[in-house]
Design an enzyme around this catalytic site. Structure first.
Site, short mmCIF file in Angstrom:
data_model
loop_
_atom_site.label_atom_id
_atom_site.label_comp_id
_atom_site.label_asym_id
_atom_site.label_seq_id
_atom_site.Cartn_x
_atom_site.Cartn_y
_atom_site.Cartn_z
N HIS A 1 0.83 -1.21 0.00
CA HIS A 1 0.00 0.00 0.00
C HIS A 1 0.87 1.27 0.00
O HIS A 1 0.83 2.07 -0.94
CB HIS A 1 -0.87 0.06 1.26
CG HIS A 1 -1.74 -1.13 1.50
ND1 HIS A 1 -2.87 -1.38 0.78
CD2 HIS A 1 -1.66 -2.13 2.42
CE1 HIS A 1 -3.46 -2.48 1.24
NE2 HIS A 1 -2.74 -2.94 2.23
C1 BDR Z 1 -3.15 0.99 5.21
O1 BDR Z 1 -3.41 0.57 6.55
C2 BDR Z 1 -2.25 0.07 7.14
O2 BDR Z 1 -2.52 -1.19 7.68
C3 BDR Z 1 -1.18 0.04 6.09
O3 BDR Z 1 0.08 0.41 6.64
C4 BDR Z 1 -1.65 1.05 5.07
O4 BDR Z 1 -1.19 2.34 5.37
C5 BDR Z 1 -3.85 0.06 4.25
O5 BDR Z 1 -5.23 0.06 4.47
#
Ligand code: BDR
Ligand code: CA
Length: 313
Positions: A243
Site C-alpha cells: 500500500h
Molecule cells: C493501510 O493501513 C495500514 O494497515 C497500512 O500500513 C496502510 O497504510 C492500508 O489500508
C-alpha cells in the site's frame, strides 16, 4: 531539478517501512525533511520505535523522528495487529533502535518546518491515519500555502473496505481528520486500495528482494513474507499489497500511475459506513473535484523501480 522536499507521516507497519526505505534510497529526487509518527497500525510508542528501526536499517540516523498524536481527534484508537503483528513490524529480527526520538512534537515539527520553507515547496506523505496532518492544519492554517501537494495512502472506491465492509483502515481510524484534510483545498493525490491491491508481492518479486543479499533486501523480503499471510488468507491474493510504497513510488515515477481528478468526501456520521471515501469516480454529482484518485498502476514498473532503489541502500 532540486530534490523534492517531503515529510513522511507514518505508522509503521511493514508497508510503511518499505515506503520509507524507497524514499531514503533516492536522495537525488527526494529530500526527507523528517519522519513524523502517528498512532495507527499499532500504538504510538511502537510506531515511533519502528520508524527509528527503519532509519537505522537504512543507515540514516541523521533523519529526525518526531512522535505525534497518540489517538484520533475524537475517537478511540483502532489498531491492526491482526495484519502487522504485535510490534507492527513483525517478520525480520531487527535490533531495538538506539537513535533518539526528536524532542519536538510531530505537529510542532510539521508547522515549524513548513513555515521555514517557501510557498508551494513541500510535499506531505501521510501513510497512516491523518491525525497529525489535520491537527497541524487546524492549529496553523497558514501552512497550507507552503505545501506543493499531499500524496497519501487511504480510502477505496471499487475495493470498498478492508477494516469494515465500506472503509479503508487509515481513513476509518480518524475520519474527522480525513474530512479536514479532504476539505482543505490543498492539492491531494490519493493512493486507495483500488491501486494498492494491484501492487502485490508475488513470490518472484519477493525472491528479487531477498536476492539483493543486503540487510535491507533481506529485511524487506521477511517483512512481506509476514505481511502477506493476512491478505492471502482474506482475499486469496497472490501476495502482500504494498500500500504505502505507492506514495513514494509516485513521487519518483508518477507515470507508473493513472487516476481521475474527482470529488472525494469522507463519511463521518453513519455507523454503518463510517470512514467511507465517497469517491465520485463516475462524476454523477456536481460536487467540486478535490483530489486525484489513483486507480491503476504499472505493477511491473513499480517493482522494478523498488528493487533497483532498495539495492542502493
Ligand atoms: C493501510 O493501513 C495500514 O494497515 C497500512 O500500513 C496502510 O497504510 C492500508 O489500508
Ligand atoms: Ca501505514
Amino acid at each position: 531539478m532540486p530534490a523534492r522536499k517531503i515529510i513522511i507521516d507514518t505508522d509503521p507497519g511493514q508497508d510503511d517501512a518499505v515506503a520509507i526505505l524507497l524514499a531514503l534510497s533516492s536522495p537525488e529526487e527526494i529530500e526527507v525533511l523528517g519522519l513524523t509518527t502517528v498512532a495507527g497500525n499499532v500504538p504510538l510508542d511502537l510506531t515511533t520505535r519502528n520508524a527509528r528501526i527503519v532509519c537505522e536499517l537504512a543507515g540514516r540516523t541523521d533523519i529526525g523522528v518526531y512522535a505525534g498524536c497518540d489517538r484520533p481527534l475524537g475517537r478511540n484508537l483502532v489498531t491492526a495487529e491482526h495484519v502487522h503483528g504485535k510490534t507492527g513490524l513483525d517478520g525480520p529480527k531487527l535490533p531495538e533502535p538506539t537513535m533518539e526520538i526528536a524532542p519536538e512534537h510531530a505537529v510542532e515539527f510539521i508547522i515549524e518546518t513548513l513555515r521555514e520553507q517557501p510557498a508551494g515547496t513541500v510535499t506531505l506523505c501521510p501513510l497512516g491515519p491523518l491525525t497529525n496532518i489535520a491537527t497541524a492544519l487546524q492549529k496553523a492554517p497558514d501552512i497550507a500555502e507552503k505545501l506543493q501537494e499531499i500524496v497519501l495512502m487511504g480510502g477505496a472506491y471499487f475495493e470498498v473496505g478492508n477494516i469494515t465492509p465500506t472503509a479503508e483502515f487509515n481513513i476509518y481510524v480518524d475520519p474527522e481528520a480525513a474530512d479536514i484534510v479532504f476539505k482543505s483545498g490543498i492539492k491531494i493525490t490519493v493512493m486507495p486500495l483500488d491501486v494498492t491491491h494491484k501492487a502485490l508481492v508475488t513470490k518472484e518479486r519477493n525472491d528479487a528482494f531477498r536476492a539483493l543479499g543486503t540487510p535491507v533486501g533481506v529485511a524487506v523480503a521477511e517483512m512481506t513474507d509476514f505481511f502477506e499471510r493476512f491478505d492471502k488468507e482474506k482475499y486469496g491474493s497472490a501476495g502482500a499489497p504494498l500500500h504505502d510504497p505507492c506514495v513514494t513510488a509516485y513521487l519518483l515515477k508518477p507515470e507508473l500511475f493513472s487516476g481521475r481528478h474527482i470529488n472525494v468526501e469522507i463519511e463521518t456520521t453513519s455507523e454503518l459506513t463510517l470512514g467511507m471515501t465517497v469517491a465520485d469516480w463516475w462524476v454523477v454529482t456536481d460536487r467540486k473535484p478535490n483530489a486525484t484518485f489513483i486507480g491503476d498502476i504499472d505493477a511491473e514498473g513499480f517493482f522494478a523501480l523498488l528493487t533497483e532503489r532498495l539495492a542502493r541502500l
